[in-house]
Every structure is written in C-alpha cells, then in structure tokens.
Write a protein that holds these residues in place. Structure first.
Motif, short mmCIF file in Angstrom:
data_model
loop_
_atom_site.label_atom_id
_atom_site.label_comp_id
_atom_site.label_asym_id
_atom_site.label_seq_id
_atom_site.Cartn_x
_atom_site.Cartn_y
_atom_site.Cartn_z
N VAL A 155 35.29 53.77 12.66
CA VAL A 155 34.17 54.28 11.87
C VAL A 155 34.06 55.79 12.05
O VAL A 155 33.84 56.54 11.09
CB VAL A 155 32.85 53.58 12.27
N LEU A 156 34.22 56.27 13.29
CA LEU A 156 34.15 57.71 13.55
C LEU A 156 35.22 58.47 12.78
O LEU A 156 35.03 59.62 12.38
CB LEU A 156 34.31 58.00 15.05
N ARG A 157 36.37 57.84 12.56
CA ARG A 157 37.46 58.49 11.83
C ARG A 157 37.20 58.53 10.32
O ARG A 157 37.80 59.33 9.61
CB ARG A 157 38.78 57.75 12.09
N ASP A 158 36.33 57.67 9.83
CA ASP A 158 36.07 57.56 8.40
C ASP A 158 35.49 58.88 7.88
O ASP A 158 34.50 59.38 8.40
CB ASP A 158 35.11 56.40 8.13
N SER A 159 36.10 59.43 6.84
CA SER A 159 35.66 60.73 6.32
C SER A 159 34.22 60.68 5.81
O SER A 159 33.47 61.65 5.93
CB SER A 159 36.59 61.19 5.20
N ARG A 160 33.81 59.55 5.23
CA ARG A 160 32.44 59.41 4.74
C ARG A 160 31.45 59.53 5.90
O ARG A 160 30.42 60.22 5.80
CB ARG A 160 32.25 58.05 4.05
N TYR A 161 31.78 58.88 7.01
CA TYR A 161 30.88 58.90 8.18
C TYR A 161 30.83 60.30 8.78
O TYR A 161 29.77 60.78 9.20
CB TYR A 161 31.36 57.88 9.21
N GLN A 162 31.97 60.98 8.81
CA GLN A 162 32.00 62.33 9.37
C GLN A 162 31.17 63.29 8.53
O GLN A 162 30.46 64.15 9.06
CB GLN A 162 33.44 62.82 9.49
N GLN A 163 31.23 63.16 7.21
CA GLN A 163 30.41 64.01 6.34
C GLN A 163 28.92 63.74 6.55
O GLN A 163 28.11 64.67 6.57
CB GLN A 163 30.79 63.78 4.87
N TRP A 164 28.58 62.45 6.71
CA TRP A 164 27.18 62.09 6.97
C TRP A 164 26.71 62.70 8.28
O TRP A 164 25.60 63.23 8.37
CB TRP A 164 27.06 60.56 7.00
N LEU A 165 27.56 62.67 9.27
CA LEU A 165 27.24 63.20 10.59
C LEU A 165 27.00 64.72 10.51
O LEU A 165 26.08 65.26 11.14
CB LEU A 165 28.38 62.85 11.54
N GLU A 166 27.83 65.42 9.72
CA GLU A 166 27.70 66.87 9.58
C GLU A 166 26.38 67.29 8.95
O GLU A 166 25.86 68.38 9.21
CB GLU A 166 28.86 67.42 8.73
N ARG A 167 25.82 66.43 8.08
CA ARG A 167 24.60 66.79 7.34
C ARG A 167 23.38 66.96 8.25
O ARG A 167 22.36 67.50 7.83
CB ARG A 167 24.31 65.75 6.26
N PHE A 168 23.47 66.51 9.49
CA PHE A 168 22.33 66.71 10.40
C PHE A 168 22.24 68.15 10.88
O PHE A 168 21.20 68.60 11.35
CB PHE A 168 22.45 65.77 11.62
N GLY A 169 23.33 68.88 10.79
CA GLY A 169 23.30 70.29 11.18
C GLY A 169 23.62 70.50 12.65
O GLY A 169 23.69 69.55 13.44
N PRO A 170 23.78 71.77 13.05
CA PRO A 170 24.21 72.07 14.43
C PRO A 170 23.14 71.81 15.48
O PRO A 170 23.44 71.78 16.67
CB PRO A 170 24.55 73.57 14.34
N GLY A 171 21.90 71.66 15.07
CA GLY A 171 20.82 71.45 16.06
C GLY A 171 20.73 70.03 16.58
O GLY A 171 19.91 69.73 17.45
N THR A 172 21.53 69.12 16.04
CA THR A 172 21.48 67.70 16.44
C THR A 172 22.63 67.38 17.40
O THR A 172 23.77 67.72 17.14
CB THR A 172 21.56 66.78 15.21
#
Length: 874
Positions: free
Chosen positions: A394-411
C-alpha cells in the motif's frame, strides 16, 4: 443569646426576600455584609450543623466504594463537577506493538485524564504488562477492523479489566464488533457478566475530558475479482489447493489474496444437491480522527503584577477567567487584552489512526471527504500525526503516496507493519539468553521473524514503528525514543555471570553432565511455548506445548493467546514450515488461556501453505464439543474459519466411548496415521466441566501424557500408566492445598505424586501461577525424575537424566526470587498459625462456657418434661 442571634439573622434574610431581592449575587453581597457579624457566623455554623446532622453530601464528601477503582472514581467526580474539559496538559501516543508478524499493530494514547488503546491483537496485554502501561486505567478501546490480528487479545484483556474491578468498557469500531463481542460471551466465566458497550460510527462522535473522536468508515474492494472457482481434483469441501499470490512468497499481500481465493473455494453451501460458492462482502474498516481539546493559554502572573493588577487577591480571579476566555477587560480605566497577559491558546492537535489492509482500500482512503478537509492547509485542521497500519504494498501505491503528500510538511507519519524489526518482549529474550548459558541445547537462543518484503520508498519522510516509541502532542510536539526497547545480548550475559555462585554452579553442572550418556534421539521433541497460567506475563506466556513427533509432523497441546508469537520467536524464518507441520491441536478445556490462540494459528497456517506453495489441508481439532458454538459464531459473523478444521470431540476419545460417529472415526484413523500413533486417548479430569487430559502412544512404544488443568485425578493416573513423559500442571506451591482445591488445580507435590502413581519415567511440571514469574518453589518431592518447564525450553527423552542436574545453576540464577518467595511463604504460614490459634482459643472458650449452660438446659428440660406430658394427656 444564641437563639436571639439566630432569630435576628432569620428576620434579616426574610426581609431581604420580601423586598424582592434574589439571585446569587445579592445573597453573596448579603453574606459579605454580615460576615464580620457574630450573628451571621452563628447562623452559618447552625446551618452547617443542620446539614451535617441531616447527612448532607455537601458537608461530607461521598467516599469511594471499595469495589470501584480509584481512577474510575476520580474520573466520575471530575465529570460530575464539569472539570477537565479545558483540555489536558500532557498527551502522547505510544507504540505498544509495532506491526511485526509476531505482535501485530497497537498504539496506546495517554493523558492525565484518560487512557486509550487502538487495536488489541494477541500479545498486546503481555506487552503492556511488561512495560507497565496501566491496563486498569483504560477508558476505551478502538478497533479499526474485526480481524483476528486486531481483536485476538480482547478476550484476555477484558477478563483482566474485569478482575481489576472495571464493570464497564466502551468499544468503538465497525458493526461486526458487536457480533464479535457477542461471540466471546460464549466463553465460560466473567465475560458473560461484563458490560461491553459498543459505539458505532452511526452514533454521535465520542467525547470525553481529553479529546473528541470521529469514526470514518472505509469500504474496500476485494483483491481478487469475485468469481466462481472450480475445485481442484481431490480437494474436499473443507480443504483444497491454495494458489500463490502474484507477489513474492510470504508477503502479506500474497497471503491475503490466496486466502480470499481459497476461502471462495472452500466454503460451499449445499442447496438442492448443488454447491454454491459464496464470496464474502467487502470488509468495513474504521479510521479514527482524534481532536484533542483546546488548552487555554497560561496567565502570566509576573507580568500582571508589573502592570499593577491585584495578583494574589480574590479580585484577580474574574480577570484571569475573562482573559483566558479570550475577552478583553478594563481595569482602572485601562483596556487589557488576552495576548498581553496570557500565552497563546493551544487549539488542540489532531491525529489520525488509519488501517489500510490492502490496495483494495486505497481508493476509499484517497476519495474520503473528511480526510480532504484536513488536507486543505487550514490552521485549525492541521494534522500533527497520521498513524499508518499499512503493508508495504500500500505504501508503494502511487495513489496512496499522493494522498500522504497532501497533508503537507507539518504532518508526521508513523508506519506500523511487518517490516518492523522491533523486539516487544525483551524480558523473555533476557531470561532465555541467561538460561542458554546453563544448557544451549535445552535453552536455545531466541530469534525473530524478518519480513522478506522490500521496504517502500516514500516521497515524504516517514517514521518506522518501534516498541514504546512516543510522539508527544503536549506540552510540546516531538518524538521521544528514551523508552524504546532494546535487546543487549552482552549485557544480559554479563548480568548473569556477575551473580554470586552462578558461574561455579554452571561449571559443576557441565562437569557432571560429561558423565551422562549422550544418546539423545532427535524425536520426539517437546517445545514448551507457554508455561504460565491465567494471563500472559513478561516471562511466562499462557498454556501451549508443541510436540514434534518427526521432522515433518507436529502437534499442539493447548493453544493460549500468543502461541503464534512464541513460535515466531522460537523458530524465526522457519515458522511457516513449522505451521505446515502442525496437523492437530488438542484443546484441554474452554478457559480462555488454553484456546484463545487457536484462530491465529489457523489463519497463519493457511498463510504459510500459500507462502510455501504447498497444498492446503485442514488440521484436526481435538477439543470439547463446547468449543463449536464459539467457532460457528465467529465463522458466521466475523471471518471464515471452519474450512480450516476437522473436528474430533474430546468426549468421543474417552476409553469405552461408543458414540463416535463414522465421520469422526475416519478423522481419528487419519490422525493416528499422520503421527504414526498406535493410540490417542482422552479422559475427563477434575477441573471445570468438560476438561480433558490426553495420552498418545507411538507405534515405536513411547507414551506422552498431558494433564491439562486438573486436581489430583485417578482417571488420569489410569490413562497414563507407564508413561514415558508426563506433562502435568503444578499451578501452586506446597502449603497452598486449600487454594488449589478452590481453584481446582494441583500443587507441586500433588503433580509429582500423580506421576509416581502412574509410574511415569519422567515428569515435567508446567502451568505455574504468575506469582512464580521466573521459577516455582522447589518441593521436597523433587527427585531425579522431575523437571521444571520454562518458555522456549526444548526437551527430548535423552535429556531426562540431564534436566534434574540443571537445578543448582537455576537456583543460583534466580536466587533473589527464591528468597523472596520463601519469605512470602513464611509470612503466609505465620498468618495461618495465628488464625488457627485464634480459632482454637475461641473453640476452647466456647466449650468452657457451654458446659454450665448445657447443665442448666438439661435441668430445665428435666423440670419441663412432666408438664409437657401432662399437656399431651389433657
């Protein structure tokens, strides 16, 4: 004088009321006006006296009932007073289980007001006990998914909470959670009487003194397309071939996919002679969004004093309240603002606990509207931490990685999965390392299971889970690694070698063993996986013993919580092969500490067949028939498991039983054939209802007998005649025979005497009370035929002469513990002597008093006798 003063006070109060005065402020002014007066003081004392006389709760605070835990009492008083809602000062999340295959994933959240647990797989309770995370203070348990990996530790946890005096526990999770809690009530004992409340996502959010929790339901898609699969030739309704997944063998994704496909094959429902294959509905996973309550800024007293405010007087209180509430005030013509005299308000951090079991849930996560609101960058919706319980696929999935990035650097992002190499039970590793110095073959070093799956490379920085890793939300947001568990092999060895007499005793032991014949046959081999009783503790896990009859066949005797974890730590990378070797499990009785690890063995065993590419076959379950309602309930409402077992009831294997069904007869024949046994027999023992012992006789002549839990029992003696090895419970030490009778267990000497009566060649004692965490007290009945079992101890028949010679170094290793136990025993014996003396004194005093009373009664009866006769005649 006093009466006149009281009347004056009453007239004054009455006049005030008649004038229309009312409200708390006027009464306060009146009280202040009268306070210097002896009239008011006397009236106040009289009122207080009346209140005390009437038992007013205001005058005398209610006392805590003895059966209510202190923290529960404090919490209820806090809630009734309305305090604590201003937000806690200290909040942190701590990893209990870092996601490894042997421990699963679980996190503990702490505040000074509340404690919470997110997920509770097998071994969670043991880890919490070892690391002193207070189980008794848990307010609520959150379950992300009703899968055994998440809920396997709940039965034991609930029993412990009940034993600690907690009458009610709140659970949050998916709807299946209600079915699961209903199913575990089928277990005998206190679970039936515990109030288990479930709060579903359809109900309002959960709120208490620390935080508000929102449940976010996520519906996934199955990994494999739903389809009807033809059965392979020779596959039965209960077992077929399990195809490998399309990723690396042994990976969770491969196991998950082949598990779902195999279950579609192996769960037929017969309708009109046809078999229809039912695919299960997609699981519902619950994510949790947690908002910690805002914390008001601190009042800067020193600065206020500099500005001339009345610090230290009652007049400052309304000023502080207003400023903390964000209101500006005017003092002596000057307007004061909150930001001048208070630190900024902490708006309350947000954290998310998310399980994404496989790629079928990625879309549900990425498209969720609630998560999107917290990815828009608004300050009030800034997420401090996301806890990801997700596999590497799941961590490798590009969709999941994009979702993770949307939280921003403060998370911050914390990942808990099988790629964790954390050690969760360091005390177990420590003891085993030290025992290994005494005899390396009997006490082998422990290992770990390392996932073969490659770690995902993430575009955002992530933190890998470690046992006891903390993330603080308050007072300051930061990671803390001070408590993270480590295993220092060299330190463990040094500590043992520094003990008085230890090295000397080990040397003497090894010299004495050189004279012992070394004809140790490889099989049968007995591996003790759990040698404690009741609850899992840091050194002894609950009941389980593995009997390896050959290099390809193994049998489990009982299967308490955490049995699979013990197998992982004992066998490491070889655990899948060992699981495939297990053809049968014997469950002695229905107490939780003897069977709650069974479902994990079933599921991990199926995964092992898939990982090794071997054809799956169900295992034989020899157990009381009373286990089936529980298994059916779990199968029907939680996860499919019945295709993994072939049931043989313990009742049908009792000698002389003629009620065995033809199907069960076939199973028994197959069981004997698999293990090359001449006989497998059970007998009912004296413990709870439907408790059994078992005996197995190999065609080569050896005989192993397992007592399960029991008091001294003649049926067991008869069944075990001339056993090569008796494994017998010895829950309590000698001198505690009364307690043993109450709990229907055996003492050390009683267990040894049972072995002597059956003429057993050797006796291994196990199932020790957790009061003997490291080693039990030695009985006078100990001889060259008796040994003590430890977790991860490996015994072969050729070791019988060796095991008694290990006792001197064992006594040196655990000398301090033995002294402490002996002191406790002396105190207990002294207390019993005093109690006996008091009883004897009372009896003696009673006899002396009764003698003259008895004479008077006899004389009185003698006088009344003629009168009674006269009345009868009349």
């Amino acid at each position: 004088m006093a009466r006149g003063a009281a009347e004056a006070a009453a007239r004054l109060l009455g006049g005030w009321r008649a004038a229309g005065a009312g409200g708390g402020a006027r009464m306060w002014v009146l009280a202040r006006a009268l306070s210097p007066s002896p009239v008011f003081g006397l009236a106040r004392r009289l009122a207080a006296g009346r209140a005390m006389a009437e038992g007013s709760s205001a005058a005398r605070p209610a006392r805590r009932p003895k059966d209510v835990p202190r923290h529960v009492w404090a919490r209820e008083r806090r809630r009734s007073a309305g305090t604590g809602l201003a937000g806690p000062n200290t909040v942190y999340v701590q990893v209990v289980a870092a996601g490894s295959r042997d421990a699963g994933a679980a996190v503990y959240v702490f505040s000074e007001f509340n404690r919470y647990l997110f997920n509770c797989g097998e071994g969670t309770q043991r880890a919490m006990q070892e690391h002193k995370l207070k189980i008794s203070h848990l307010d609520s348990i959150f379950l992300s998914r009703v899968a055994w990996a998440n809920v396997g530790g709940l039965p034991g946890m609930i029993l412990t909470l009940k034993a600690m005096g907690l009458q009610r526990c709140v659970f949050l999770g998916p709807p299946k959670l209600q079915n699961y809690l209903k199913a575990i009530r089928l277990f005998p004992g206190p679970l039936k009487r515990m109030d288990l409340a479930v709060q579903l996502h359809t109900e309002p959010e959960y709120k208490d003194e620390t935080m508000t929790v929102y449940q976010i339901p996520l519906t996934g898609k199955p990994l494999a397309a739903e389809r009807t699969l033809p059965q392979s030739p020779g596959a039965s309704a209960q077992g077929g071939n399990s195809p490998k997944g399309d990723t690396g063998p042994g990976s969770p994704r491969a196991a998950q996919q082949s598990l779902e496909e195999a279950k579609e094959k192996e769960s037929p429902k017969k309708t009109g002679g046809e078999q229809k294959f039912a695919s299960r509905r997609p699981d519902l996973v619950m994510a949790f969004l947690c908002k910690i309550h805002p914390k008001k800024g601190k009042f800067l007293a020193a600065k206020a004093q500099e500005m001339g405010l009345p610090v230290g007087t009652p007049a400052i209180l309304p000023i502080i309240t207003a400023l903390k509430n964000g209101e500006s005030i005017t003092f002596e013509g000057r307007e004061l603002f909150p930001e001048e005299l208070c630190t900024p308000t902490d708006p309350g951090p947000v954290f998310i606990v998310l399980e994404c079991p496989h790629e079928g849930f990625v879309d549900a996560v990425c498209e969720n509207e609630t998560f999107r609101r917290y990815q828009e960058g608004l300050p009030e919706n800034q997420v401090a931490l996301v806890i990801h319980m997700t596999p590497e696929s799941v961590l490798r999935d590009s969709r999941y990685q994009q979702w993770l990035e949307r939280f921003g650097p403060g998370t911050q992002h914390l990942v808990l999965n099988e790629n964790s190499s954390a050690v969760h039970n360091p005390r177990s590793y420590k003891i085993q390392t030290q025992l290994n110095l005494i005899h390396p073959e009997i006490f082998p070093l422990l290992t770990t299971y390392q996932s073969k799956e490659e770690e995902a490379v993430c575009s955002m920085p992530i933190v890998r889970g470690e046992c006891l890793l903390k993330y603080h939300f308050r007072p300051q947001q930061e990671w803390q690694r001070d408590a993270v568990t480590v295993c220092d092999h060299d330190a463990f060895v040094s500590e043992a070698l520094d003990l008085p007499d230890f090295q000397t005793r080990v040397k003497e032991c090894k010299e004495s063993l050189s004279a012992v014949p070394g004809n140790v046959g490889a099989y049968p081999e007995i591996v003790f996986l759990g040698t404690g009783s009741a609850i899992p503790m840091k050194i002894r896990n609950v009941s389980s013993t593995l009997v390896n009859t050959s290099s390809t066949r193994s049998l489990l005797l009982d299967c308490g919580e955490g049995t699979f974890g013990q197998l992982c730590r004992h066998y490491g990378e070889q655990v899948d092969q060992v699981l495939c070797n297990i053809v049968a499990v014997f469950v002695s009785h229905m107490h939780t500490d003897h069977h709650s690890g069974l479902l994990n063995i079933l599921m991990e065993r199926r995964r092992a067949f898939a990982a090794l590419g071997q054809a799956f076959s169900p295992l034989f379950l020899v157990a009381p028939e009373q286990i089936m309602p529980w298994l059916h309930e779990y199968h029907n409402h939680c996860e499919e498991i019945l295709g993994d077992i072939k049931m043989i009831t313990s009742q049908s294997l009792v000698k002389g039983c003629e009620n065995i069904k033809p199907k069960a007869k076939r199973f028994v024949s197959s069981l004997l054939e698999n293990y090359d046994l001449a006989e497998f027999q059970t007998c009912e023992v004296q413990h709870c209802k439907n408790a059994f012992a078992c005996s197995m006789i190999h065609k080569s002549g050896w005989k192993v007998v397992y007592s399960g839990d029991t008091m001294p029992c003649m049926a067991l003696v008869q069944m075990g005649k001339n056993a090569t090895l008796l494994i017998h419970e010895a829950t309590l030490e000698d001198g505690m025979e009364k307690e043993a009778i109450e709990k229907t267990h055996s003492t050390t000497s009683q267990a040894i005497q049972t072995g002597m009566k059956m003429n057993a060649e050797f006796i291994m004692l196990n199932h020790f009370s957790q009061r003997y965490a490291k080693i039990p007290l030695f009985s006078e009945d100990f001889s060259e035929k008796v040994g003590i079992a430890f977790d991860h101890m490996r015994v072969r028949f050729g070791d019988f002469a060796t095991i008694p010679k290990l006792i001197p170094p064992l006594k040196a290793l655990f000398a301090d513990d033995i002294v402490e136990m002996e002191e406790r025993k002396e105190k207990r014996e002294m207390r019993l002597l005093k109690e006996t003396a008091i009883v004897l004194d009372k009896l003696a005093g009673g006899e002396n008093k009764e003698a003259p009373c008895q004479k008077r009664k006899q004389a009185k009866n003698h006088q009344e006798l003629p009168n009674k006769k006269l009345k009868t005649v009349n």
